[in-house]
Write a protein that holds these residues in place. Sequence first.
Motif, PDB file in Angstrom:
ATOM      1  N   GLU A 233      -2.094  27.071 -18.039  1.00  0.00           N
ATOM      2  CA  GLU A 233      -2.292  26.815 -19.470  1.00  0.00           C
ATOM      3  C   GLU A 233      -2.917  28.029 -20.147  1.00  0.00           C
ATOM      4  OE1 GLU A 233      -4.650  23.290 -19.390  1.00  0.00           O
ATOM      5  OE2 GLU A 233      -2.973  22.030 -18.667  1.00  0.00           O
ATOM      6  N   TRP A 234      -3.863  28.679 -19.471  1.00  0.00           N
ATOM      7  CA  TRP A 234      -4.451  29.914 -20.022  1.00  0.00           C
ATOM      8  C   TRP A 234      -3.380  30.990 -20.191  1.00  0.00           C
ATOM      9  CZ3 TRP A 234      -4.714  34.978 -18.475  1.00  0.00           C
ATOM     10  CH2 TRP A 234      -5.596  35.803 -19.176  1.00  0.00           C
ATOM     11  N   MET A 235      -2.515  31.147 -19.183  1.00  0.00           N
ATOM     12  CA  MET A 235      -1.437  32.132 -19.249  1.00  0.00           C
ATOM     13  C   MET A 235      -0.511  31.855 -20.434  1.00  0.00           C
ATOM     14  SD  MET A 235      -0.679  32.240 -15.141  1.00  0.00           S
ATOM     15  CE  MET A 235       0.887  33.102 -15.279  1.00  0.00           C
ATOM     16  N   ALA A 236      -0.199  30.581 -20.631  1.00  0.00           N
ATOM     17  CA  ALA A 236       0.682  30.215 -21.748  1.00  0.00           C
ATOM     18  C   ALA A 236       0.040  30.557 -23.082  1.00  0.00           C
ATOM     19  CB  ALA A 236       1.017  28.728 -21.680  1.00  0.00           C
ATOM     20  N   ARG A 237      -1.264  30.368 -23.189  1.00  0.00           N
ATOM     21  CA  ARG A 237      -1.952  30.703 -24.441  1.00  0.00           C
ATOM     22  C   ARG A 237      -1.932  32.196 -24.717  1.00  0.00           C
ATOM     23  NH1 ARG A 237      -5.718  26.853 -22.501  1.00  0.00           N
ATOM     24  NH2 ARG A 237      -7.215  28.512 -21.945  1.00  0.00           N
ATOM     25  N   GLN A 238      -1.870  32.987 -23.663  1.00  0.00           N
ATOM     26  CA  GLN A 238      -1.798  34.449 -23.832  1.00  0.00           C
ATOM     27  C   GLN A 238      -0.372  34.919 -24.127  1.00  0.00           C
ATOM     28  OE1 GLN A 238      -4.962  35.386 -23.844  1.00  0.00           O
ATOM     29  NE2 GLN A 238      -5.303  33.295 -23.089  1.00  0.00           N
TER      30      GLN A 238
END
Length: 338
Positions: A201-206
């Motif tokens: 989810e963090w990767m997707a936000r980036q």
Amino acid sequence: MTTRYGPMFGPDVTFLGVPPCTIEEPVTYADADVVIVGAPFDGGTSHRPGTRFGPSAIRQACYLPHDGSRPSLALRVDALRDLCVYDAGDVEMFSGDIERSLAALETTVYAVARAGAIPVVLGGDHSIARPDATGVARHHGLGRVSLVHFDAHADTGDIEFGSLHGHGQPMRRLIESGAVRGDRFLQIGLRGYWPGPSTLEWMARQRMRSYEMTEIVARGLDPCLTEAFSIATDECEGVFLSVDVDVVDPGMAPGTGTPEPGGFTSRQLLDAVRRVCYELPVVGVDVVEVAPPYDHADITAYLGNRVVLEALSAIARRRRDTATGTSWDPTQPLLDAR
């Protein structure tokens, strides 16, 4: 008079016999196109250590004479002669002090980039990607260098074993620092059972673009690479290439610390590296996670050596074609026009 960085582990040899240079003496590599740097560090490993021996193994893994010459049959260049390539030896990296070691590497990579050369870093575990890409970005501009990342693992973890630094975290640290933009971060070959949902989810936000093996198999590697290249060259001055050998199936690259079944063939990786370095403006390279203690018959060390040669040969061919207005034809028969 200072001496050049020598070997931390293994004999004092250069990559396939190219001339040595001394980082503290810029005059020794003032004319360099490429400077090879060893990063013999495995203090960031989470499972099996041993990559501290990787740079020495990669430098030596070849059955041909170590004479500073390697003509490429496919690309019709001799990268070690057509380019001016030096080897700076190993950066002193003490595995018990990760922050000091990574800082020393970043200083070295920045010095190479500032001199106008392409740093090619031989790892070492993947924690070295943070200083490698940061050192290059400090010269070309923070956020102006995209990153093409071949790996079985995303390496976007946060805190591991109480530390912000390790081989499972460098890509998060690069994005958080602003050295590399998340939306110009291309990951190719991911698979397996890590990381978990919160990290994804963090990767997707980036706005990272991560190509997992199921997608690559379904769509084909070449279409995925073509799509990734179009993203990498948008609003960026150059491309940093980071190759973790565990992107290759452990049946073809057993000498690595965190093997994950189901990966690339060695042929696929070499072809992909060739495409990256021929089609994109590569400004830095690292090849990491070669761990000789787990290798068999030097299989993985040979692959690491050939990844470096493939990258250099493609860079040499790109420069020749740019200068002459020619174009490399991969369908040309080997003996045609010879």
